[in-house]
Design a protein around this motif. Structure first.
Motif, short mmCIF file in Angstrom:
data_model
loop_
_atom_site.label_atom_id
_atom_site.label_comp_id
_atom_site.label_asym_id
_atom_site.label_seq_id
_atom_site.Cartn_x
_atom_site.Cartn_y
_atom_site.Cartn_z
N ARG A 27 106.46 21.90 62.05
CA ARG A 27 105.38 21.44 61.67
C ARG A 27 104.14 21.12 62.81
N ASP A 28 104.55 21.44 64.00
CA ASP A 28 103.96 21.26 65.26
C ASP A 28 102.33 21.61 65.13
N GLU A 29 101.99 22.49 64.13
CA GLU A 29 100.51 22.85 64.04
C GLU A 29 99.96 22.11 63.06
N ASP A 30 100.54 21.20 62.29
CA ASP A 30 100.02 20.19 61.28
C ASP A 30 99.45 19.21 61.97
N PRO A 31 98.36 18.74 61.26
CA PRO A 31 97.49 17.33 61.87
C PRO A 31 98.78 16.13 61.57
N ALA A 32 98.80 15.40 62.45
CA ALA A 32 99.94 14.43 62.47
C ALA A 32 99.53 13.04 63.03
N GLU A 33 99.97 11.88 62.55
CA GLU A 33 99.66 10.36 63.06
C GLU A 33 101.11 9.91 63.45
N HIS A 34 100.90 9.44 64.79
CA HIS A 34 102.16 8.78 65.37
C HIS A 34 101.95 7.46 65.10
N PHE A 35 103.35 6.65 65.08
CA PHE A 35 103.33 5.30 64.71
C PHE A 35 104.53 4.58 66.07
N ASP A 36 104.23 3.29 66.19
CA ASP A 36 105.20 2.78 67.29
C ASP A 36 106.51 2.59 66.55
N THR A 37 106.52 1.88 65.35
CA THR A 37 107.52 1.50 64.62
C THR A 37 107.72 2.17 63.14
N VAL A 38 108.97 2.22 62.82
CA VAL A 38 109.31 2.96 61.50
C VAL A 38 108.54 1.94 60.49
N ASP A 39 108.53 0.91 60.69
CA ASP A 39 108.12 -0.30 59.71
C ASP A 39 106.70 -0.19 59.42
N ALA A 40 105.82 0.01 60.61
CA ALA A 40 104.54 0.37 60.40
C ALA A 40 104.25 1.74 59.55
N ALA A 41 105.30 2.94 59.89
CA ALA A 41 104.82 4.10 59.44
C ALA A 41 105.21 4.10 57.98
N VAL A 42 106.28 3.45 57.58
CA VAL A 42 106.57 3.47 56.13
C VAL A 42 105.69 2.52 55.26
N SER A 43 105.34 1.45 55.93
CA SER A 43 104.17 0.65 55.02
C SER A 43 102.93 1.46 54.94
N ASP A 44 102.38 2.05 56.01
CA ASP A 44 101.25 3.00 55.92
C ASP A 44 101.58 4.14 54.60
N PHE A 45 102.65 4.55 54.89
CA PHE A 45 102.78 5.94 53.98
C PHE A 45 103.15 5.46 52.57
N VAL A 46 103.74 4.44 52.39
CA VAL A 46 103.63 3.80 50.97
C VAL A 46 102.33 3.41 50.58
N ARG A 47 101.68 2.70 51.26
CA ARG A 47 100.20 2.36 50.73
C ARG A 47 99.49 3.39 50.40
N ARG A 48 99.26 4.43 51.19
CA ARG A 48 98.49 5.69 50.97
C ARG A 48 98.87 6.55 49.99
N THR A 49 100.27 6.54 49.79
CA THR A 49 100.93 7.39 48.50
C THR A 49 100.42 6.72 47.14
N LEU A 50 100.78 5.27 47.30
CA LEU A 50 100.41 4.55 46.15
C LEU A 50 98.79 4.71 45.61
N ALA A 51 98.03 4.59 46.70
CA ALA A 51 96.51 5.00 46.47
C ALA A 51 96.36 6.39 45.81
N GLU A 52 97.25 7.40 46.50
CA GLU A 52 97.07 8.75 46.14
C GLU A 52 97.59 8.88 44.44
N GLN A 53 98.54 8.40 44.23
CA GLN A 53 98.91 8.29 42.73
C GLN A 53 97.72 7.66 41.75
#
Length: 565
Positions: A261-287
């Motif tokens: 997926r190298d060509e896809d837009p991506a956001e990198h995070f320093d910690t798994v904690d921050a990435a999962v928290s952000d992903f869940v928050r945005r996914t719940l917003a999407e739902q």
């Protein structure tokens, strides 16, 4: 007007086990351990349906560990601080409150995460399966309290971990290689069971294997796949979390950057904690976005199509010759030639005094005089003209309604943010209300139509092509039963089983089949053939539109369409 829908955020498109993947949970536990060992359980509560929060109080920092046990989106993440709603909150696991935390752990190769307490009890999340749950366990591992099905489970044994088989040698990889899978990627998933779809795709990419069918893979290719899987397992121990997608809503989460997926837009995070928290928050917003958006789109699309078809039928009717002129001419001919109407006749042939041509045959009422028959036709002419005028007015109104529905639909389809759909619903409610039923305007938490058949058996029905795809391939379990009216367009229907060994029985299968028939184009038929199969036999052909499937094995039942009481 072009009403083609643009590409929109697709709810649950990424809800394969990603944030509840074993490797992600293991990485979270590693990051949490140091912080949470110094905390005390301050509170345990639920303020969102199917989500449990454990509030932890520390010397320098408070934390909230939040976990959802509702398929299709199982998750566990951590947020700093302590925030609890004042209303609609259930307090749980009270015997755990006040206990210091001694450790945070995850079962070996299994998605069982524990917050261990100093009295040897623990809070356990079971983050897999149809009956995911959370528990407070006594030191002897009996269940003190259960988040879901408490009365049924209290006093029983805690779920035991079952380490997933993972091949450490090529020989073990070969033993687990399944040539009966449809795609090589699926064979990799079977062989390396903890990987999931995205990591299996990454395995193929890093191995350089493009062979589509697993039975066609050579030994050299299988060795390359095994070596790539072992290298990935090593990399997963040193996470570099990334979220793919652009805009407000995420496309996918990964514990490591994915080279395929190298060509896809991506956001990198320093910690798994921050990435999962952000992903869940945005996914719940999407739902939430789709709960607000989808019913409106479906209702407006249906209304626009209905009004446009009605207008077309009206125009066809109005374009035909008006009968008012004929009725009026018949009245004139009867009045002018009364003496030529025989008494008791049911029809009369009279010369056409207005146009040169054949005589005119006029039906008459034998019980009425020629004058009364003429008055009858004058009255019919007046009523026909009035009806035509009303039809023209209705046509104008119908065209106006169609234009309004299509304009609203076009505006709606330009919205791709949660704030945008909220604003649209608040500001345009009076405009879309005539086209939308109250049930469509309401926003249910569960995305699909849902019917409770008792004892944990439920029927889930998709509402559109996108939902059909999500229901079939992400929300359902492989052992659930999949149903669809045979040979006609219709909704994907799943008879959800409470567990792999549950037997729904003939009555529930026929009830689910009747529901599937009801939500199909055969709804008006007396009897409808409905195919029934396990979900594992349903696949999505490569490149097919959402909702298009291939069924490899099926039974057929004949049912009368209908919904349960």
């Amino acid at each position: 007007m072009n009403n083609a829908a643009p590409t929109l955020p697709c709810a649950h498109a990424h809800l394969r086990p990603v944030v509840n993947n074993y490797y992600t949970l293991r990485a979270l536990v590693c990051e949490w351990r140091t912080d949470l060992e110094e905390t005390t359980v301050r509170d345990v509560y639920s303020q969102n349906k199917n989500e449990l929060t454990v509030a932890l109080e520390g010397m320098e920092q408070d934390w909230m560990v939040r976990g959802s046990v509702q398929r299709p989106f199982l998750y566990l993440f951590r947020r700093p601080g302590y925030h609890k709603a004042r209303r609609n909150v259930a307090t749980l696991f009270e015997s755990a409150v006040g206990k210091p935390v001694s450790d945070v752990s995850i079962a070996n190769r299994d998605r069982l995460v524990s917050i261990e307490l100093e009295d040897d009890s623990r809070i356990l999340w079971q983050l897999f399966g149809a009956r995911a749950n959370a528990f407070h366990l006594a030191p002897d591992d009996t269940i003190v309290a259960a988040f879901q099905r408490h009365d049924e489970l209290v006093g029983t044994e805690a779920p035991e971990p079952y380490p997933a088989p993972m091949p450490d040698t090529f020989e073990e990889f070969e033993d687990r290689w399944k040539t009966n899978r449809n795609k090589t990627r699926q064979a990799v998933q079977s062989a390396v069971s903890l990987f999931g779809a995205d990591l299996a795709r990454e395995t193929l990419h890093r191995a350089g294997v493009t062979t589509d069918a697993p039975e066609d893979c050579t030994e050299v290719e299988r060795r390359a796949l095994f070596d790539a899987s072992m290298a990935l397992r090593e990399v997963l121990g040193d996470p570099e979390p990334v979220i793919y997608g652009e805009g407000q809503f995420p496309d996918a989460f990964s514990l490591i950057p994915l080279r395929h997926r190298d060509e896809d837009p991506a956001e990198h995070f320093d910690t798994v904690d921050a990435a999962v928290s952000d992903f869940v928050r945005r996914t719940l917003a999407e739902q939430h976005f789709h709960r607000l958006y989808d019913p409106l789109e479906e209702a407006l699309e249906s209304a626009a199509e209905h009004e446009r078809r009605s207008a077309e039928r009206m125009m066809e009717e109005l374009q035909s010759e008006s009968r008012a002129g004929r009725y009026e001419r018949w009245g004139h001919l009867l009045m002018a030639q009364q003496d030529q109407v025989p008494e008791g006749a049911e029809e009369v042939e009279l010369p056409d005094l207005f146009e040169d041509g054949e005589p005119v045959t006029i039906p008459v009422d034998p019980a009425q005089s020629p004058v009364e028959n003429a008055e009858h036709y004058y009255d019919r002419a007046r009523r026909t003209r009035r009806s035509r005028e009303e039809a023209e007015a209705r046509l104008d109104n119908t065209l106006e309604r169609a234009d309004r529905a299509e304009a609203l639909l076009e505006e709606l389809r330009a919205i791709d943010t949660l704030d945008g759909i909220k604003q649209f619903r608040n500001e345009r409610e009076d405009e879309f209300a005539p086209f939308v039923s109250q049930s469509d305007a309401d926003t249910a938490q569960f995305p699909f139509r849902r019917f409770d058949l008792g004892d944990g058996f439920e029927v889930w029905v998709g509402k559109n092509a996108r939902q059909n795809h999500e229901l079939t391939f992400h929300a359902s379990q492989k052992y659930d039963l999949w149903l669809h009216a045979r040979g006609v367009p219709g909704a994907h229907t799943v008879l959800h089983l409470p567990n792999r060994d549950a037997e729904p029985g003939k009555r529930r299968i026929y009830t689910a089949a009747a529901i599937a028939a009801h939500y199909s184009q055969s709804k008006g038929s007396d009897v409808v053939p409905v195919m029934v199969t396990e979900r594992k036999y349903v696949t999505s052909p490569k490149g097919a539109d959402p909702g298009v499937v291939r069924v490899d094995r099926e039974d057929v039942v004949m049912v009368e369409p209908g919904l349960p009481e």
